[in-house]
Scaffold this active site. Structure first.
Site, PDB file in Angstrom:
ATOM      1  CG  ASP A 132     -66.237 -18.573  -1.378  1.00 33.56           C
ATOM      2  OD1 ASP A 132     -67.337 -18.861  -1.877  1.00 33.56           O
ATOM      3  OD2 ASP A 132     -65.245 -19.304  -1.411  1.00 33.56           O
TER       4      ASP A 132
ATOM      5  CB  THR B 273     -66.219 -25.403  -0.215  1.00 33.72           C
ATOM      6  OG1 THR B 273     -65.299 -24.484  -0.769  1.00 33.72           O
ATOM      7  CG2 THR B 273     -67.552 -24.730  -0.077  1.00 33.72           C
ATOM      8  CB  THR B 274     -60.941 -26.370   0.262  1.00 36.02           C
ATOM      9  OG1 THR B 274     -61.343 -25.523  -0.788  1.00 36.02           O
ATOM     10  CG2 THR B 274     -59.868 -27.292  -0.203  1.00 36.02           C
TER      11      THR B 274
ATOM     12  CG  ASP C 285     -65.291 -22.069  -4.334  1.00 30.97           C
ATOM     13  OD1 ASP C 285     -65.121 -21.945  -3.120  1.00 30.97           O
ATOM     14  OD2 ASP C 285     -66.373 -22.317  -4.857  1.00 30.97           O
TER      15      ASP C 285
END
Lengths: 535, 527
Positions: free
Chosen positions: B387, B94-95, B61
């Site tokens: 997530d 988020t990446t 994550d």
């Protein structure tokens, strides 16, 4: 190090521990000071104008700030040099007085110092230079009044105000949505402005930010937003026609300020005390309920028991609200801040049409909106944005544009931006210089040159040829007798700032010139710097 | 004459090109760091904390990785910040947001090297971002009206999100768990109502969704282990010794007998309190604070189940689930709202005993019990599930859906490319660069899967030349595939947030031309 000698030729010590102090005097001192001032100005120079760059500042705790607001940069820069500190002060006082033009004032001071250095090399006495600058600044300010224009706006036609705020915002990172932000700022100022007295209390405008969403979601709320939630998770999240009791006393047993002890030495006393305690809680809540409050906002915390009682009696409450926010709520809702339960009366309650709790994102952030207040004179600008730095920078930008709008309400004279006023002043000062006999004439001319440096920096930052552009604009101003020609930073295709709608408040500009001149005078007068040695 | 010292000792200043270099390099280093975790075949990272115990986290994550890094480069901090915000706002992507921002800066660096002013690049990027967003808006599908389709959309989104995580083996199972849990919320985004309990043991497949509520506590000794038709009082009150709250009160006695009397009074007080609580007609009492042995004994005598020391979240959730209110005073039993549930019993998961409340009134909350081989697996599973839950809850509110597998990036890149061709002036270089940066995301996905990215992207581009193409990268087979058929979807809200915040961050870093680092605050020697 200068030493003094007595009649026997022995040195005696004037300054305490003078061996350990370094000392600069005479021309050296002045030059060192000037160069320190200049290097501060040089840092800010690239931030000037709509195409100015930002600075990234890392604080001692590792927090990152990205900004192009002059005052903020200097404040965070943590300078050590005394003269540099003066420049920081200069920018700060412009920020306090006007709120905008904090970069410009430092760049101006830097340019004045640069010119002064040249004059010093020619052997002109610093005081004469200072006096010349003083005269020149008076000429410039007078000229500013001469070319300033009044412009008319009223509560219905705020377009000119919006345009001015847009000029301020266009140099910030938020220029993507400068139109909407400018409108928000103007609406906020108009909401709290006292047009009769021509005064605006900016304290009534609260700027609150929350990370997330986009900049476009920024909104103006006619009411107060508090970063708090209801004290009990099960209290209602929405209250209509709220009557608000604003308290500064805790829902806790009384704590007399004098030291005291309650001694329990028998079972009866123990029991009466217990009864007392329960009654006390009950009374507190009952008093709030009796006056008809439907919402309690309290500066302090609640005891668990009190909290439950409030919940039980269906009286929603908010705890730990800060003092400033409490005041704002009081102003907005027309309530009175009540320091004791005994003094609670129905007249002292504030009124609001709608109080609601709103949650954001996936975390459990909640905020309390107090809207449709009895007195709509307190507003909140609620900023959203991609990250924390963005929000902080937007806050600063909004603050600048609020200040500008306020200045215009106080005094509706404007001058045109884009460097046009500086060029025009420079021409006027140059022309006036010849009338002065004496050495001051040189200083006055130097002042005119220094004025040119602002449009020059503007042109430089916009990627134009600085000298070429400046001379072209200057000659155009003289030829057409048109003081509104400036630097075309945005590549619009016209030099006339009236067409570009770029203007600034007159007092802002005047203040810039005054402040810059004053600080430069101060720096020039210093001829001796004594500082403790670095060990 | 140069100024020797403008700043304090140890403060550093970097200007112009050097400053820009420092921020580009820092930002790109961060982007490269998380790059390998992108996509279904992305790899995980091991993070070892410097704190005591050197605890280890295994994750893929982005936000978690970046949060645990100690970074000194200010530009890198900006990227960490946007990743954090993305996590708070939409929970996923988020990446991607960091990778995209990094690529934007990489392209910008090339442009700066060819003497294009950063401001020009920024305005180009802005135009491109706007255009890309519009392109996505045109292509979104909204199935809100059709409940069945919407449900399958949600399933697809959950599977897509989970496929890049540790849960990918059992993604169908978990997608169903997540969708069920979110649908129970009925449109609210309050993820607090979904409780996740991690119990090591068993395999990931044994994880299940429980419709009731599970409290990780034991039932007091000698109290009933099973209650049907429970009436629950949820409280937050002191059940140890009820202190006198009046300030300054203290006990002062002069003989032993007095002490005993007072003690008796205290006991009497507690007994009264317990009596009052029992008078509510309850058979289960849950308190946030400690319950001492004496009151516990009293409760046991009355046949009331007493649970002590539930944490605050647990209490709030329990109150929410059972429909009771959290009480702190007990004088008016008639008006306190009690919680109800059909059955309370002690259950065993693995080796631990838990209390299970089933048949609760409000159907909103539920509990997901995660099982897995080790704590690391469980932690990562929780993050992945979080997530998925975040994305789903956001999608329930904003039901616009896009295809996945690099499809949105291709669509955006195509639109941006067209814009670049139409735009006169230097800006068009920047717009062009933007589309290249967009392509970097499918490229990275393909690279991470060990595929020939150049070949694949070229094919994809050709596919997308046709109107209404649904082609994307099929990582499993390694070819260009039809995303609509494969059922790979993403939420529009996530993509939009990625696009906008990445552009914003890149813009911010581009605007910087000077970095001033203040001297680090001196810390007292505590080593």
């Amino acid at each position: 190090m200068a030493l003094a000698f007595d009649e026997f030729g022995r040195p005696f010590i004037i300054i305490k521990e003078q061996e350990q102090k370094s000392r600069l005097r005479g021309l050296d001192a002045q030059k060192a000071n000037i160069s320190a001032g200049k290097s501060v100005a040089r840092i800010l120079r690239t931030s000037l104008g709509p195409k100015g760059m930002d600075k990234m500042l890392q604080s001692p705790d590792g927090e990152v700030t990205i900004t192009n607001d002059g005052a903020t940069i200097l404040e965070q820069m943590d300078v050590d040099n005394q003269i540099a500190k003066l420049m920081v002060e200069l920018s700060r006082s412009q920020d306090y007085e006007i709120g905008d033009g904090t970069t410009g004032v430092v760049v101006m001071a830097g340019a004045l110092l640069e010119q002064a250095e040249r004059l010093l090399e020619r052997g002109i006495h610093p005081i004469r230079i200072a006096e010349g600058y003083e005269m020149a600044s008076r000429i410039a300010v007078e000229h500013l009044e001469h070319i300033a224009q009044k412009f008319n706006f009223d509560a219905t036609n705020v377009e000119p105000l919006v345009q001015t705020c847009m000029t301020t915002l266009s140099s910030k990172i938020v220029n993507r949505c400068k139109r909407s932000l400018a409108e928000i700022a103007v609406k906020a100022v108009m909401a709290v402005a006292d047009l009769e007295r021509k005064d605006v209390n900016l304290d009534l405008i609260k700027v609150e930010g929350k990370v997330g969403g986009k900049l476009e979601d920024t909104e103006l709320i006619y009411g107060i937003v508090v970063d708090k939630d209801m004290s009990h998770p099960q209290m209602p999240k929405q209250i209509e026609d709220a009557k608000i009791a604003i308290l500064t006393c805790a829902f806790e047993p009384p704590k007399p300020k004098t030291k005291h002890k309650v001694d329990i030495d028998s079972v009866e006393k123990f029991q009466t005390l217990r009864k007392q305690e329960q009654k006390y809680f009950d009374d507190m809540v009952q008093k709030c309920k009796d006056v008809g409050a439907t919402l309690v906002i309290c500066q302090w915390g609640f005891d668990d028991e009190a909290n439950h009682l409030l919940m039980h009696r269906n009286l929603p409450a908010v705890r730990w609200v800060g003092g400033v926010e409490l005041e704002l709520i009081a102003i907005a809702t027309g309530g009175r801040i009540v320091p004791r339960f005994q003094e609670l009366t129905p007249e002292k309650l504030g009124k609001a049409g709608l109080v609601r709790e709103k949650s954001f994102g996936t975390t459990k952030d909640r905020m309390l909106y107090i809207e449709h207040c009895a007195n709509s004179r307190a507003v909140t600008i609620f900023i959203r944005g991609g990250n924390k730095m963005m929000i902080e920078e937007t806050k600063r930008s909004i603050h600048d544009s609020l200040c500008v709008a306020r200045n215009l309400i106080r005094n509706n004279s404007i001058v045109y931006g884009g460097g046009s006023v500086e060029i025009s002043c420079s021409i006027a000062v140059e022309a006036a210089a010849d009338k002065y006999p004496g050495v001051e004439q040189y200083a006055i001319r130097a002042f005119a040159d220094a004025l040119d440096s602002i449009p020059m920096a503007l042109a430089e930052n916009s990627g134009l040829q600085p000298i070429e552009t400046l001379s072209a604009v200057k000659s155009q101003q003289l030829k057409e007798n048109n003081p509104y020609c400036g630097i075309d930073c945005n590549d619009v295709g016209t030099n006339d700032m009236r067409e570009q709608n770029v203007f600034e408040a007159l007092i802002g500009k005047q203040q810039q010139i005054f402040l810059a001149t004053q600080v430069v005078k101060m720096i020039l007068k210093i001829d001796d710097v004594i500082s403790p040695n670095v060990y | 004459m140069a100024v020797e010292k403008l700043f304090k000792d140890e403060a550093t200043e970097e200007k112009g090109e050097r400053a820009r270099m420092a921020s580009f390099v820092g930002a790109m280093a961060i982007a490269d760091l998380v790059k390998t975790t992108l996509g279904p075949k992305g790899m995980d990272k091991i993070l070892q904390s410097t704190g005591r115990g050197h605890s280890v986290t295994v994750t893929n994550d982005g936000a978690t990785i970046l949060k645990s890094l100690h970074i000194d480069n200010p530009a890198a901090k900006v990227l960490v910040d946007i990743s954090k915000v993305q996590d708070d706002e939409v929970g996923d992507g988020t990446t991607s947001v960091v990778v995209l921002a990094g690529e934007l800066l990489r392209e910008a660096e090339k442009l700066v090297a060819t003497k294009i002013h950063p401001m020009t690049i920024i305005s180009g990027y802005r135009m491109a971002a706007e255009c890309a967003r519009n392109a996505l808006l045109e292509k979104v599908v909204d199935n809100k009206e059709d409940a069945e389709k919407f449900n399958s959309d949600l399933m697809k989104i959950a599977m897509t999100t989970l496929s890049s995580k540790i849960l990918s083996q059992d993604k169908e199972h978990f997608a169903k768990l997540a969708v069920d849990a979110v649908m129970r919320l009925k449109g609210s985004t309050n993820l607090e109502a979904i409780q996740i309990i991690k119990k090591p043991g068993g395999s990931l497949k044994d994880s299940f969704l429980d419709e009731g509520f599970i409290l990780d506590k034991k039932i007091g000794v000698g109290q009933p282990k099973r209650i049907e038709n429970a009436k629950i009082l949820v409280a937050n009150t002191a059940m140890d010794t009820d202190k006198v709250k009046i300030y300054g009160a203290r006990v002062r006695v002069d003989s032993m007998s007095k002490v005993a009397e007072i003690e008796g009074a205290e006991k009497e007080k507690m007994r009264e309190k317990v009596q009052k609580i029992i008078a509510h007609g309850i058979n289960c009492f849950v308190n946030r604070q400690l319950i001492y042995n004496f009151p516990e004994e009293l409760f046991a005598d009355a046949g009331v189940l007493a649970i002590e020391h539930a944490d605050f979240d647990g209490i709030e959730r329990l109150a929410l689930v059972t429909g009771g209110e959290i009480a702190s005073t007990f004088d008016n039993p008639e008006s306190v709202k009690l919680g109800h549930c059909k059955l309370i019993e002690e259950i065993m998961i693995g080796e631990d005993k838990l209390i299970h409340f089933s048949g609760v009134e409000m159907g909103q909350a539920c509990t997901i019990v995660l099982r897995g081989a080790s704590f690391h697996v469980l932690d990562e599973a929780e993050r992945s599930l979080h997530d998925a839950l975040c994305v789903l809850s956001q999608t329930v509110n904003d039901s616009r859906v896009l295809l996945g597998g690099g499809w949105p990036e291709m669509v955006m890149a195509k639109a941006v490319d067209e814009l670049a061709r139409k735009t006169p002036g230097k800006k068009s270089h920047a717009i062009d660069a933007f589309s290249k940066a967009l392509l970097a995301i499918p490229t990275t996905i393909a690279d991470n899967a060990g595929l020939d990215s150049a070949e694949l992207i070229a094919k994809l581009r050709a596919e997308h030349h046709k109107e209404g193409s649904t082609a994307g990268i099929d990582v499993i087979s390694g070819f260009v595939g039809d995303m609509a058929e494969l059922g790979i979807s993403e939420s529009f809200k996530v993509k939009q947030a990625v696009l906008l915040s990445a552009t914003e961050a890149a813009e911010m870093i581009l605007r910087v031309d000077e970095i001033v680092t203040c001297a680090p605050r001196k810390r007292e020697d505590r080593m």
